[in-house]
Design a protein around this motif. Structure first.
Motif, PDB file in Angstrom:
ATOM      1  N   LEU A   1     -13.386  26.018  19.157  1.00  0.00           N
ATOM      2  CA  LEU A   1     -12.792  25.424  17.963  1.00  0.00           C
ATOM      3  C   LEU A   1     -11.706  24.406  18.319  1.00  0.00           C
ATOM      4  CD1 LEU A   1     -12.165  25.194  14.938  1.00  0.00           C
ATOM      5  CD2 LEU A   1     -10.711  27.230  15.181  1.00  0.00           C
ATOM      6  N   TYR A   2     -10.696  24.847  19.088  1.00  0.00           N
ATOM      7  CA  TYR A   2      -9.565  23.966  19.374  1.00  0.00           C
ATOM      8  C   TYR A   2      -9.967  22.781  20.251  1.00  0.00           C
ATOM      9  CZ  TYR A   2      -6.673  27.567  17.281  1.00  0.00           C
ATOM     10  OH  TYR A   2      -6.123  28.448  16.385  1.00  0.00           O
ATOM     11  N   SER A   3     -10.974  22.971  21.072  1.00  0.00           N
ATOM     12  CA  SER A   3     -11.461  21.860  21.893  1.00  0.00           C
ATOM     13  C   SER A   3     -12.144  20.804  21.034  1.00  0.00           C
ATOM     14  CB  SER A   3     -12.429  22.377  22.961  1.00  0.00           C
ATOM     15  OG  SER A   3     -11.779  23.261  23.848  1.00  0.00           O
ATOM     16  N   ASN A   4     -12.870  21.242  20.010  1.00  0.00           N
ATOM     17  CA  ASN A   4     -13.469  20.290  19.078  1.00  0.00           C
ATOM     18  C   ASN A   4     -12.408  19.522  18.297  1.00  0.00           C
ATOM     19  OD1 ASN A   4     -16.571  20.099  18.646  1.00  0.00           O
ATOM     20  ND2 ASN A   4     -16.240  22.281  19.058  1.00  0.00           N
ATOM     21  N   VAL A   5     -11.318  20.208  17.944  1.00  0.00           N
ATOM     22  CA  VAL A   5     -10.205  19.531  17.252  1.00  0.00           C
ATOM     23  C   VAL A   5      -9.633  18.430  18.138  1.00  0.00           C
ATOM     24  CG1 VAL A   5      -7.869  19.808  16.355  1.00  0.00           C
ATOM     25  CG2 VAL A   5      -9.618  21.515  15.809  1.00  0.00           C
ATOM     26  N   LEU A   6      -9.373  18.760  19.411  1.00  0.00           N
ATOM     27  CA  LEU A   6      -8.826  17.764  20.339  1.00  0.00           C
ATOM     28  C   LEU A   6      -9.812  16.612  20.543  1.00  0.00           C
ATOM     29  CD1 LEU A   6      -6.796  16.699  22.370  1.00  0.00           C
ATOM     30  CD2 LEU A   6      -7.778  18.242  24.092  1.00  0.00           C
ATOM     31  N   PHE A   7     -11.084  16.951  20.683  1.00  0.00           N
ATOM     32  CA  PHE A   7     -12.102  15.922  20.897  1.00  0.00           C
ATOM     33  C   PHE A   7     -12.163  14.965  19.703  1.00  0.00           C
ATOM     34  CE2 PHE A   7     -16.399  14.186  20.800  1.00  0.00           C
ATOM     35  CZ  PHE A   7     -16.574  13.784  22.118  1.00  0.00           C
ATOM     36  N   GLY A   8     -12.089  15.517  18.492  1.00  0.00           N
ATOM     37  CA  GLY A   8     -12.137  14.682  17.291  1.00  0.00           C
ATOM     38  C   GLY A   8     -10.942  13.744  17.201  1.00  0.00           C
ATOM     39  N   LEU A   9      -9.735  14.261  17.481  1.00  0.00           N
ATOM     40  CA  LEU A   9      -8.529  13.429  17.435  1.00  0.00           C
ATOM     41  C   LEU A   9      -8.570  12.339  18.504  1.00  0.00           C
ATOM     42  CD1 LEU A   9      -5.810  16.191  16.844  1.00  0.00           C
ATOM     43  CD2 LEU A   9      -6.656  14.518  15.186  1.00  0.00           C
ATOM     44  N   ALA A  10      -9.037  12.696  19.699  1.00  0.00           N
ATOM     45  CA  ALA A  10      -9.130  11.724  20.778  1.00  0.00           C
ATOM     46  C   ALA A  10     -10.144  10.627  20.454  1.00  0.00           C
ATOM     47  CB  ALA A  10      -9.523  12.422  22.083  1.00  0.00           C
ATOM     48  N   THR A  11     -11.208  11.011  19.760  1.00  0.00           N
ATOM     49  CA  THR A  11     -12.225  10.033  19.359  1.00  0.00           C
ATOM     50  C   THR A  11     -11.640   9.007  18.397  1.00  0.00           C
ATOM     51  OG1 THR A  11     -13.960  11.695  19.651  1.00  0.00           O
ATOM     52  CG2 THR A  11     -14.523   9.758  18.351  1.00  0.00           C
ATOM     53  N   LEU A  12     -10.816   9.470  17.461  1.00  0.00           N
ATOM     54  CA  LEU A  12     -10.127   8.544  16.560  1.00  0.00           C
ATOM     55  C   LEU A  12      -9.170   7.638  17.331  1.00  0.00           C
ATOM     56  CD1 LEU A  12      -9.284  10.730  13.410  1.00  0.00           C
ATOM     57  CD2 LEU A  12     -10.847   8.784  13.539  1.00  0.00           C
ATOM     58  N   PHE A  13      -8.503   8.185  18.330  1.00  0.00           N
ATOM     59  CA  PHE A  13      -7.592   7.405  19.173  1.00  0.00           C
ATOM     60  C   PHE A  13      -8.355   6.260  19.847  1.00  0.00           C
ATOM     61  CE2 PHE A  13      -5.196   6.414  22.996  1.00  0.00           C
ATOM     62  CZ  PHE A  13      -3.882   6.424  22.551  1.00  0.00           C
ATOM     63  N   CYS A  14      -9.568   6.574  20.344  1.00  0.00           N
ATOM     64  CA  CYS A  14     -10.400   5.541  20.968  1.00  0.00           C
ATOM     65  C   CYS A  14     -10.777   4.458  19.960  1.00  0.00           C
ATOM     66  CB  CYS A  14     -11.676   6.159  21.539  1.00  0.00           C
ATOM     67  SG  CYS A  14     -11.445   7.190  22.996  1.00  0.00           S
ATOM     68  N   ALA A  15     -11.072   4.874  18.736  1.00  0.00           N
ATOM     69  CA  ALA A  15     -11.492   3.925  17.706  1.00  0.00           C
ATOM     70  C   ALA A  15     -10.401   2.909  17.393  1.00  0.00           C
ATOM     71  CB  ALA A  15     -11.888   4.670  16.442  1.00  0.00           C
ATOM     72  N   PHE A  16      -9.136   3.336  17.495  1.00  0.00           N
ATOM     73  CA  PHE A  16      -8.016   2.454  17.176  1.00  0.00           C
ATOM     74  C   PHE A  16      -7.402   1.803  18.421  1.00  0.00           C
ATOM     75  CE2 PHE A  16      -7.975   5.249  13.388  1.00  0.00           C
ATOM     76  CZ  PHE A  16      -8.036   4.273  12.402  1.00  0.00           C
ATOM     77  N   SER A  17      -8.007   1.981  19.597  1.00  0.00           N
ATOM     78  CA  SER A  17      -7.442   1.432  20.831  1.00  0.00           C
ATOM     79  C   SER A  17      -7.399  -0.087  20.772  1.00  0.00           C
ATOM     80  CB  SER A  17      -8.256   1.898  22.042  1.00  0.00           C
ATOM     81  OG  SER A  17      -9.592   1.481  21.934  1.00  0.00           O
ATOM     82  N   PHE A  18      -6.331  -0.653  21.330  1.00  0.00           N
ATOM     83  CA  PHE A  18      -6.119  -2.100  21.252  1.00  0.00           C
ATOM     84  C   PHE A  18      -6.081  -2.759  22.634  1.00  0.00           C
ATOM     85  CE2 PHE A  18      -2.140   0.237  21.086  1.00  0.00           C
ATOM     86  CZ  PHE A  18      -1.416  -0.312  22.154  1.00  0.00           C
ATOM     87  N   SER A  19      -6.280  -1.968  23.694  1.00  0.00           N
ATOM     88  CA  SER A  19      -6.286  -2.513  25.053  1.00  0.00           C
ATOM     89  C   SER A  19      -7.148  -1.618  25.932  1.00  0.00           C
ATOM     90  CB  SER A  19      -4.862  -2.571  25.619  1.00  0.00           C
ATOM     91  OG  SER A  19      -4.344  -1.252  25.802  1.00  0.00           O
ATOM     92  N   SER A  20      -7.461  -2.086  27.136  1.00  0.00           N
ATOM     93  CA  SER A  20      -8.248  -1.269  28.062  1.00  0.00           C
ATOM     94  C   SER A  20      -7.508   0.010  28.416  1.00  0.00           C
ATOM     95  CB  SER A  20      -8.566  -2.072  29.327  1.00  0.00           C
ATOM     96  OG  SER A  20      -7.380  -2.498  29.977  1.00  0.00           O
ATOM     97  N   GLU A  21      -6.184  -0.080  28.538  1.00  0.00           N
ATOM     98  CA  GLU A  21      -5.383   1.101  28.905  1.00  0.00           C
ATOM     99  C   GLU A  21      -5.433   2.171  27.819  1.00  0.00           C
ATOM    100  OE1 GLU A  21      -4.131  -2.327  31.243  1.00  0.00           O
ATOM    101  OE2 GLU A  21      -4.249  -2.019  29.067  1.00  0.00           O
ATOM    102  N   THR A  22      -5.312   1.763  26.556  1.00  0.00           N
ATOM    103  CA  THR A  22      -5.335   2.764  25.481  1.00  0.00           C
ATOM    104  C   THR A  22      -6.732   3.354  25.311  1.00  0.00           C
ATOM    105  OG1 THR A  22      -5.633   0.966  23.876  1.00  0.00           O
ATOM    106  CG2 THR A  22      -3.395   1.797  24.196  1.00  0.00           C
ATOM    107  N   LEU A  23      -7.772   2.537  25.531  1.00  0.00           N
ATOM    108  CA  LEU A  23      -9.130   3.067  25.450  1.00  0.00           C
ATOM    109  C   LEU A  23      -9.365   4.112  26.541  1.00  0.00           C
ATOM    110  CD1 LEU A  23     -11.991   3.100  24.299  1.00  0.00           C
ATOM    111  CD2 LEU A  23     -12.546   1.180  25.816  1.00  0.00           C
ATOM    112  N   LEU A  24      -8.926   3.815  27.758  1.00  0.00           N
ATOM    113  CA  LEU A  24      -9.102   4.762  28.859  1.00  0.00           C
ATOM    114  C   LEU A  24      -8.296   6.035  28.621  1.00  0.00           C
ATOM    115  CD1 LEU A  24      -9.081   2.381  31.972  1.00  0.00           C
ATOM    116  CD2 LEU A  24     -11.039   3.400  30.805  1.00  0.00           C
ATOM    117  N   MET A  25      -7.101   5.906  28.034  1.00  0.00           N
ATOM    118  CA  MET A  25      -6.311   7.096  27.704  1.00  0.00           C
ATOM    119  C   MET A  25      -7.044   7.956  26.683  1.00  0.00           C
ATOM    120  SD  MET A  25      -3.710   9.004  28.055  1.00  0.00           S
ATOM    121  CE  MET A  25      -2.634   7.976  29.069  1.00  0.00           C
ATOM    122  N   GLY A  26      -7.636   7.317  25.678  1.00  0.00           N
ATOM    123  CA  GLY A  26      -8.408   8.062  24.687  1.00  0.00           C
ATOM    124  C   GLY A  26      -9.606   8.760  25.300  1.00  0.00           C
TER     125      GLY A  26
END
Length: 463
Positions: free
Chosen positions: A82-107
């Protein structure tokens, strides 16, 4: 010990949730591979930089899988899921809003951590919920879900990238993960755990995490001097980790399983070899089809779909077949067929017909589908119930480290022939030469895997 708060567990819902999770993770990865050229244009990334869009995810997964497997056994496999899916979902949104290569890789790193918890628990949940005679079939269905995700991904990724942009891949995936989270919260009221009051092995966990990180980072940047140093430090760290775990009373990883259980050891080694020899093919040929052949992302997706479609079809029956036939034999045959498919791809050139590429990918997909489910059944059936989470994490670790190794080989070869340059009309010959080196290396690995798949007697624990 099994703790089940709801004796009327709906196994159908549980199976659907784990299959959905196994569907979405590879869907995300394979769809992103098709979108890499567009991502590279927008975020100004080189070919090696683009390889890290995949490798950052795999590195994080590899690093966290082993400790998460131990934690899920003791803390609760459904909680971890459960909690891993929560983290995965939030990280996926982070990737969607990434504005540079560094933020995409962090996501992507955060996605990998979430995926590690999912991989460490979902197969163990399936094994815990179903009877031994059903396991091969259930494993086959979950592996099939992986390949269905891989099948849809190239086409879906290409269509979405062209019509809505590459960020849409992450938005849609995040929405699907939300549905999985809601199903877990409302429909799955059972839990499986093996309470352990012993102190968690933090030191072993840290040694493992730093060692794997150093090894994978260093290997992917060879032949630079600092990369050699990181690689050697990583290998040394893993040797220290093995020695430390063998002496620890409550290790994060039961190394004795490898030394005392030959089937467990060599089935995991075979899984590593198979994924190491096949995973980067999609990455490499996505670039080849778009840069060399001039296809659009959608058109490239229609070519690449050949391999995972066959994987899904074959995996749907190979798992069930492994309940009655020796899974070692099935896995070994699958590895041999994979080697044949890779051998065909070593002759690739600018003029290679699409029909030839599709035929080779079909052969490769058939071999992979025949290998994966029986091999996973061998691993999961070779351990006691209290080690199911660890076994699930181990086979997932072999998968992700194999994928990581595959991408590292690809990145290394591309770096040797192209350096840090972007792929363009002037260096296509060098790129194709790097492809041939990659595929030849993978073919040799598969040939070795034919023999490792056969080692160890068939063992059923009756868990």
């Amino acid at each position: 010990m099994m703790i089940e708060t709801n004796p009327n567990l709906n196994k159908t819902i549980l199976l659907a949730v784990t299959m959905a999770s196994n569907f979405l993770n590879p869907l995300m990865g394979a769809a992103v591979n098709v979108a890499l050229p567009r991502i590279g244009e927008e975020l100004s990334m080189s070919a090696v930089g683009l390889s890290w869009v995949s490798m950052s995810f795999l590195l994080a997964s590899s690093v966290f899988l082993v400790p998460f497997g131990k934690i899920s056994d003791n803390w609760g496999r459904v909680k971890m899921f459960l909690y891993s899916n929560v983290l995965f979902g939030l990280a996926t949104l982070f990737c969607a809003f990434s504005f540079s290569s560094e933020t995409l890789l962090m996501g992507r790193l955060l996605q990998g951590i979430g995926a590690a918890g999912i991989f460490a628990s979902n197969m163990a949940i399936v094994i815990s919920a179903f009877e031994p005679h059903e396991r091969g079939k259930m494993i086959g269905l979950n592996v099939m879900a992986v390949y269905v995700g891989l099948s849809i991904a190239p086409v879906l990724g290409g269509i979405l990238t062209e019509s809505l942009g590459w960020r849409s891949l992450f938005f849609i995936n995040a929405g699907a993960v939300l549905l999985i989270i809601m199903a877990i919260l409302t429909k799955i009221k059972a839990e499986w755990a093996v309470p352990d009051k012993a102190k968690f092995d933090y030191m072993g966990t840290l040694i493992y995490m730093f060692s794997v990180s150093g090894l994978m980072y260093g290997f992917s940047h060879l032949p630079k001097t600092e990369a050699i140093v990181f690689t050697l430090l990583g290998i040394t760290g893993l040797l220290i980790f093995v020695r430390y775990e063998l002496k620890h009373q409550n290790p994060v990883f039961e190394m004795q399983l490898f030394f005392k259980n030959k089937l467990f050891a060599f089935s995991n080694l075979s899984a590593f070899i198979n994924y190491a020899a096949t995973f980067a093919i999609t990455f490499v040929f996505s670039l080849y089809l778009q840069y060399v052949k001039g296809l659009s992302p959608k058109e490239a997706g229609f070519v690449l779909i050949a391999q995972p479609v066959v994987m899904a079809v074959v995996a749907s029956f190979s798992g069930k077949l492994s309940d009655t036939k020796d899974p070692r034999i099935l896995a070994s045959i699958g590895m041999g067929i994979s080697a044949a498919g890779l051998l065909l791809l070593t002759f690739i050139s600018k003029e290679t017909p699409y029909a030839y590429i599709v035929f080779a990918l079909l052969i490769l997909g058939f071999g992979f589908g025949l290998f994966s489910s029986p091999n996973t059944n061998s691993v999961m059936s070779s351990v006691e119930k209290r080690f199911l989470g660890l076994a699930s994490a181990t086979v997932a670790t072999m998968r992700t480290t194999g994928m990581m190794f595959s991408m590292a080989v690809a990145a290394l070869s591309v770096h040797v022939f192209l350096g840090d340059a972007k792929i363009h009309a002037g260096n296509l010959d060098s790129f194709i030469l790097s492809m041939r080196v990659i595929v030849i290396s993978f073919t040799v690995l598969c040939v070795i895997g034919i023999f490792t798949s056969l080692i160890g007697r068939r063992k059923t624990t009756g868990n």
